[in-house]
Each structure stands twice: as structure tokens, then as C-alpha cells.
Design a protein around this motif. Structure first.
Motif, PDB file in Angstrom:
ATOM      1  N   ALA A 301       0.836  -1.207   0.000  1.00 58.00           N
ATOM      2  CA  ALA A 301       0.000   0.000   0.000  1.00 58.00           C
ATOM      3  C   ALA A 301       0.869   1.255   0.000  1.00 58.00           C
ATOM      4  CB  ALA A 301      -0.935  -0.002   1.203  1.00 58.00           C
ATOM      5  N   GLN A 302       1.919   1.218   0.797  1.00 58.40           N
ATOM      6  CA  GLN A 302       2.834   2.365   0.857  1.00 58.40           C
ATOM      7  C   GLN A 302       3.495   2.596  -0.497  1.00 58.40           C
ATOM      8  OE1 GLN A 302       6.027   1.948   3.757  1.00 58.40           O
ATOM      9  NE2 GLN A 302       5.924   4.136   4.197  1.00 58.40           N
ATOM     10  N   ASN A 303       3.873   1.526  -1.182  1.00 58.38           N
ATOM     11  CA  ASN A 303       4.500   1.656  -2.502  1.00 58.38           C
ATOM     12  C   ASN A 303       3.517   2.211  -3.535  1.00 58.38           C
ATOM     13  OD1 ASN A 303       6.926   0.675  -1.569  1.00 58.38           O
ATOM     14  ND2 ASN A 303       6.504  -1.440  -2.179  1.00 58.38           N
ATOM     15  N   ILE A 304       2.253   1.786  -3.443  1.00 55.33           N
ATOM     16  CA  ILE A 304       1.230   2.287  -4.371  1.00 55.33           C
ATOM     17  C   ILE A 304       1.082   3.802  -4.215  1.00 55.33           C
ATOM     18  CG2 ILE A 304      -1.249   2.270  -4.885  1.00 55.33           C
ATOM     19  CD1 ILE A 304      -1.191  -0.744  -4.104  1.00 55.33           C
ATOM     20  N   LEU A 305       1.057   4.257  -2.968  1.00 54.04           N
ATOM     21  CA  LEU A 305       0.948   5.698  -2.715  1.00 54.04           C
ATOM     22  C   LEU A 305       2.212   6.433  -3.155  1.00 54.04           C
ATOM     23  CD1 LEU A 305      -0.766   5.582   0.802  1.00 54.04           C
ATOM     24  CD2 LEU A 305      -1.817   6.368  -1.337  1.00 54.04           C
ATOM     25  N   ASN A 306       3.360   5.873  -2.838  1.00 54.51           N
ATOM     26  CA  ASN A 306       4.624   6.505  -3.229  1.00 54.51           C
ATOM     27  C   ASN A 306       4.706   6.691  -4.746  1.00 54.51           C
ATOM     28  OD1 ASN A 306       5.587   6.727  -0.650  1.00 54.51           O
ATOM     29  ND2 ASN A 306       6.828   4.856  -0.725  1.00 54.51           N
ATOM     30  N   ASN A 307       4.284   5.662  -5.489  1.00 58.41           N
ATOM     31  CA  ASN A 307       4.342   5.734  -6.950  1.00 58.41           C
ATOM     32  C   ASN A 307       3.396   6.791  -7.513  1.00 58.41           C
ATOM     33  OD1 ASN A 307       6.262   3.712  -7.076  1.00 58.41           O
ATOM     34  ND2 ASN A 307       4.765   2.075  -7.360  1.00 58.41           N
ATOM     35  N   ALA A 308       2.399   7.166  -6.694  1.00 57.59           N
ATOM     36  CA  ALA A 308       1.474   8.229  -7.105  1.00 57.59           C
ATOM     37  C   ALA A 308       1.909   9.590  -6.572  1.00 57.59           C
ATOM     38  CB  ALA A 308       0.065   7.900  -6.610  1.00 57.59           C
ATOM     39  N   GLY A 309       3.084   9.638  -5.934  1.00 56.98           N
ATOM     40  CA  GLY A 309       3.593  10.888  -5.395  1.00 56.98           C
ATOM     41  C   GLY A 309       2.963  11.277  -4.074  1.00 56.98           C
ATOM     42  N   LEU A 310       2.389  10.299  -3.353  1.00 61.78           N
ATOM     43  CA  LEU A 310       1.733  10.557  -2.074  1.00 61.78           C
ATOM     44  C   LEU A 310       2.477   9.865  -0.948  1.00 61.78           C
ATOM     45  CD1 LEU A 310      -1.998   9.972  -3.102  1.00 61.78           C
ATOM     46  CD2 LEU A 310      -0.851  12.176  -2.827  1.00 61.78           C
ATOM     47  N   ALA A 311       2.477  10.499   0.206  1.00 60.14           N
ATOM     48  CA  ALA A 311       3.074   9.889   1.396  1.00 60.14           C
ATOM     49  C   ALA A 311       2.030   9.057   2.121  1.00 60.14           C
ATOM     50  CB  ALA A 311       3.617  10.970   2.323  1.00 60.14           C
ATOM     51  N   MET A 312       2.480   8.021   2.784  1.00 61.57           N
ATOM     52  CA  MET A 312       1.570   7.243   3.617  1.00 61.57           C
ATOM     53  C   MET A 312       1.062   8.090   4.773  1.00 61.57           C
ATOM     54  SD  MET A 312       0.046   4.357   4.442  1.00 61.57           S
ATOM     55  CE  MET A 312       0.830   2.912   3.722  1.00 61.57           C
ATOM     56  N   LYS A 313       1.946   8.909   5.356  1.00 62.50           N
ATOM     57  CA  LYS A 313       1.546   9.751   6.472  1.00 62.50           C
ATOM     58  C   LYS A 313       0.495  10.754   6.023  1.00 62.50           C
ATOM     59  CE  LYS A 313       3.345  12.576  10.254  1.00 62.50           C
ATOM     60  NZ  LYS A 313       4.559  13.154  10.894  1.00 62.50           N
ATOM     61  N   GLY A 314      -0.654  10.678   6.651  1.00 55.78           N
ATOM     62  CA  GLY A 314      -1.740  11.584   6.325  1.00 55.78           C
ATOM     63  C   GLY A 314      -2.657  11.107   5.225  1.00 55.78           C
ATOM     64  N   ALA A 315      -2.298  10.004   4.563  1.00 57.97           N
ATOM     65  CA  ALA A 315      -3.144   9.486   3.487  1.00 57.97           C
ATOM     66  C   ALA A 315      -4.424   8.887   4.052  1.00 57.97           C
ATOM     67  CB  ALA A 315      -2.380   8.441   2.679  1.00 57.97           C
ATOM     68  N   PHE A 316      -5.517   9.036   3.320  1.00 59.53           N
ATOM     69  CA  PHE A 316      -6.797   8.454   3.730  1.00 59.53           C
ATOM     70  C   PHE A 316      -6.950   7.087   3.056  1.00 59.53           C
ATOM     71  CE2 PHE A 316      -7.397  12.921   4.640  1.00 59.53           C
ATOM     72  CZ  PHE A 316      -8.115  12.892   5.839  1.00 59.53           C
ATOM     73  N   ILE A 317      -6.991   6.058   3.894  1.00 60.34           N
ATOM     74  CA  ILE A 317      -7.085   4.688   3.392  1.00 60.34           C
ATOM     75  C   ILE A 317      -8.386   4.056   3.884  1.00 60.34           C
ATOM     76  CG2 ILE A 317      -6.054   2.386   3.431  1.00 60.34           C
ATOM     77  CD1 ILE A 317      -3.343   3.647   3.580  1.00 60.34           C
ATOM     78  N   LEU A 318      -9.135   3.507   2.948  1.00 61.84           N
ATOM     79  CA  LEU A 318     -10.403   2.846   3.262  1.00 61.84           C
ATOM     80  C   LEU A 318     -10.216   1.340   3.144  1.00 61.84           C
ATOM     81  CD1 LEU A 318     -13.534   2.879   3.702  1.00 61.84           C
ATOM     82  CD2 LEU A 318     -13.735   2.992   1.198  1.00 61.84           C
ATOM     83  N   LEU A 319     -10.530   0.616   4.226  1.00 63.55           N
ATOM     84  CA  LEU A 319     -10.501  -0.843   4.211  1.00 63.55           C
ATOM     85  C   LEU A 319     -11.914  -1.356   3.965  1.00 63.55           C
ATOM     86  CD1 LEU A 319      -8.192  -1.609   7.288  1.00 63.55           C
ATOM     87  CD2 LEU A 319      -7.548  -1.156   4.909  1.00 63.55           C
ATOM     88  N   LEU A 320     -12.069  -2.209   2.969  1.00 61.18           N
ATOM     89  CA  LEU A 320     -13.367  -2.812   2.674  1.00 61.18           C
ATOM     90  C   LEU A 320     -13.389  -4.243   3.195  1.00 61.18           C
ATOM     91  CD1 LEU A 320     -14.010  -1.672  -1.019  1.00 61.18           C
ATOM     92  CD2 LEU A 320     -14.751  -0.581   1.110  1.00 61.18           C
TER      93      LEU A 320
END
Length: 419
Positions: A301-320
Motif C-alpha cells: 500500500a505504501q509503494n502504491i501511494l509513493n508511486n502516485a507521489g503521495l506519502a503514507m503519512k496523512g493518506a486516507f485509506i479505506l478498508l473494505l
């Protein structure tokens, strides 16, 4: 007043057993040490996934009654122990509830009674733990009373196999005990399989779950290197499963949950170490692999965000989906819990949606629940499908999401990230 059966422990195992016995015409009494459980059942309220309030109400109308009065155990011809055996700090089963149930029966044991242990445990428990406690009554197993083990095989939410049509393994401490236990279960279960003895019956349950545990670990490890090698493991499994012999499909996921798979194999591993002095290496390696899957999913998940230019810190993640298997409310040992803890520790803002769970906690804190499914999917920086409930149209949700991480291999779009 007499009863054909008293079930000790009215949870996910005991209550469905009581219901099936009643549907076949047996008179059944339920015993539980928790007065709240007994009172709720007597009021027609269910607390397990496979039985609705209407099912319990039907049981009550047919004569079922839950009690906390142990003296009533003495009226039953058969007593079945269905109490929890959680993992102890030492790695084996915590037999506190089993011992307590055995002492309770011993105080109310009468000549000719059949006692069956269904709680999952290590080989030798029935003979080495339960039997001596029961014999303190002055009655001797195999003569004054009859003793057997029959592993529970409840699969919550399974719409094809239930108590009545899942074959029942039984093993007694004497051939006569086996015969009596087989005759008892044969009154309300389609197929009864006789094991050589109690130890064989105890080990059969552990083998079943160890087999699944190890094969799940195999595909979980394959998921990691297939991702690195740009190989679609889900397609690999689909192709391999076309072989009509010699292969059974297992699938990767964010971890293993429920009472059986992440816990029961440890009973066998612990027993081997304690009695033989060496490790059961397959089980211990499988446990290591499966236990690290939530952390692996968080890393992906962290790599997916990083590749989009987003940090994990502060990111909004929804678990289904936060239950341990689809279409039920049972959260026991769900991998969603360690996953949420890991994501939170990395600084993410975690929310969840689950049609079966109104409140969910991780690390002792409530995780915010989203009631607007599509709105939450659209708003999240990353959506992780942890459990694929039937209420989810995964492809549609993936199309709505900014980023969608499918840990169950159910989506088809090339833009979806899959485990």
C-alpha cells in the motif's frame, strides 16, 4: 425431566450443534457460564452468524432452554463440550475452559452418560486431561461412563455444508465408547466416520487445518515473488486448477483469520516440541509467512501511494471488509486488525466499511466507520479490498476509486493493483 443432550458452551460450535440435534427430534439443553448468553438465547436472540433470531426462537418453541445451573446437566444422556480453546502464551491451547467444563460434568456425572469433547486441542487431551477429571466422580471411563472426542467442523457462512451434512469424525477411549458416540451423532448427522481412538480423532482435526495453513502459506509466499517478477499469480492458479488430479487450488490473501487456521496448527507444533523436543518445521514456517502478510500488504500500500507521489503519512485509506471470511460478522483473528494497526503506525488515516460490522477496534481504539460506501471509495486516497463480501461489486468500486488494491484477486481491470 430428562434430555437426550446437554451442550456445554453455546457459541459458534455449540449452538449450531444444539439446533441440528433438535431438528432431528432430540431433546436438548444448553449450558453456558455466561448468564447474558443464556438469557439472550432464552429471549430468542442469536449471537452467532449461522443462526438468526428466528432460528433461536424456533428452538425455544421446540423445547430448547439455556441454563447456567450445572445441576441440570445430570438429566442428560449425553454431554458435549464445545468451549473455547484459545492460544496460550506458551503456544499451546489454553485448556482453562475445557477443564472447567469437565469438572462441571464430573460433579453431575451419572452412570451410563456419554461425554464428548469437541473443542479443538492437542492429541492426548481427552485421555490425559478430561478423563482423570471425570473419573474423580468415582465412575470409570469405558464402564461407568463413556468418553469420546469428535472434532468440530463448523464453517461459519458456508451455504453448502452445515452440521447435518459435514461428515463427523468420532474416536472413543474404548471401542464401546466409539460405538456409542457414533450412534449418538448418527441420529442427526448424515455421515459418521469412526477413528481408531481419541488421539487419532484429535489429530485428524489438526491435520485438516495444518494442511490448509501450509498451502495458504505456499501461495502467500508465491504472491510476493510473483509480484516482483510481474507474474499474475491469480492467472497461474486458475491455469493450474484445470488439472483434474493432483492439485487443489489455494489462494493468497492479506493474512489468515478465524479460530482454526491461524491457531490450531500451533497446537500440534507445540505438542511436538513439548513431547518430542523438536520443531514441526512446516507449521512454524507457515505461521511465519502467514503472520507477516498484513505487514506485506501495508508495504505494498505504501509503494502504491509513493508511486502516485503521495506519502503514507496523512493518506486516507479505506478498508473494505474487516471480517475474517466473506459474508459473516465474525472478526476472530481477522487480518484486517493487524493491517489497520500497521497502516496507522505508518501515519495513515484509516477508515473502514463493512456491511456486517457496525463497530470495529484495532489497538484498543475505534476505527471510523463509513456508511456511504461509494462516497468513501471516491474520497479515499487508497481503497484496500480486505474481504470480498457479496455486497461489494469490486469492479465497480475499483472504477470509482483513485487507487484500488485488491487482496482477493476478484477484480478484472488492468489498472487495479492486485496482491
Amino acid at each position: 425431566m430428562s434430555a437426550d443432550l446437554v451442550v456445554l458452551g453455546l457459541g459458534y460450535v455449540g449452538l449450531p450443534l444444539a439446533r441440528q440435534a433438535m431438528r432431528s427430534g432430540l431433546s436438548v439443553l444448553g449450558f453456558d457460564v455466561d448468564a447474558a448468553v443464556a438469557n439472550a438465547l432464552n429471549a430468542g436472540r442469536s449471537h452467532v452468524d449461522d443462526l438468526s433470531d428466528d432460528d433461536v426462537a424456533d428452538m425455544i418453541r421446540s423445547g430448547f432452554r439455556a441454563t447456567t445451573d450445572e445441576a441440570e446437566i445430570s438429566v442428560a444422556a449425553t454431554a458435549v463440550i464445545c468451549v473455547p480453546t484459545p492460544l496460550s502464551a506458551e503456544g499451546g491451547p489454553d485448556l482453562t475452559a475445557v477443564r472447567a467444563a469437565a469438572h462441571t460434568i464430573a460433579r453431575n456425572l451419572r452412570p451410563g452418560m456419554l461425554v464428548v469433547l469437541e473443542s479443538t486441542t492437542y492429541p492426548g487431551t481427552t485421555d490425559e486431561v478430561v478423563r482423570p477429571i471425570l473419573e474423580r466422580s468415582g465412575l470409570v471411563a469405558g464402564d461407568g461412563f463413556f468418553l469420546a472426542f469428535s472434532p468440530e467442523r463448523i464453517d461459519p457462512g458456508n451455504e453448502r455444508f452445515g452440521t447435518h451434512n459435514t461428515p463427523k469424525v468420532v474416536g472413543g477411549d474404548t471401542p464401546e465408547s466409539t460405538r456409542r458416540a457414533a450412534a449418538f451423532y448418527g441420529r442427526f448427522i448424515d455421515t459418521v466416520v469412526r477413528a481408531k481412538g481419541t488421539r487419532e480423532a484429535e489429530t485428524a482435526k489438526l491435520l485438516e487445518n495444518t494442511y490448509r495453513h501450509i498451502n495458504i502459506a505456499l501461495v502467500n509466499e508465491m504472491a510476493r515473488f510473483c509480484h516482483e517478477l510481474d507474474i499474475d499469480l491469480w492467472d497461474v492458479i486458475h491455469a493450474a486448477a484445470t488439472k483434474p488430479f493432483g492439485f487443489q487450488a489455494f489462494y493468497p490473501g492479506p493474512g489468515v483469520g478465524g479460530h482454526c487456521i491461524p491457531i490450531d496448527p500451533n497446537y500440534l507444533s507445540h505438542n511436538v516440541r513439548a513431547k518430542l523436543g523438536y520443531p514441526f518445521r512446516f507449521v512454524e514456517l507457515a505461521q511465519e509467512i502467514n503472520a507477516t502478510m498484513p505487514a506485506y500488504v501495508a508495504s505494498r500500500a505504501q509503494n502504491i501511494l509513493n508511486n502516485a507521489g503521495l506519502a503514507m503519512k496523512g493518506a486516507f485509506i479505506l478498508l473494505l471488509g474487516v471480517t475474517y471470511k466473506p459474508n459473516i460478522a465474525d472478526q476472530r483473528e481477522s487480518p484486517a486488525t493487524p493491517l489497520a494497526r500497521r497502516l496507522t503506525a505508518l501515519g495513515a488515516q484509516v477508515t473502514y466499511h463493512d456491511p456486517h460490522v457496525n463497530r470495529w477496534t484495532a489497538s484498543g481504539a475505534d476505527i471510523p466507520r463509513s456508511t456511504d460506501l461509494e462516497g468513501a471509495v471516491v474520497a479515499a486516497d487508497l481503497v484496500i479490498l480486505v474481504q470480498n463480501h457479496r455486497e461489494y461489486d469490486a469492479d465497480r468500486l475499483a472504477a470509482l476509486a483513485k487507487r484500488f488494491f485488491d487482496t482477493r484477486g476478484v477484480t478484472t481491470a488492468a489498472t487495479t493493483h492486485r496482491l
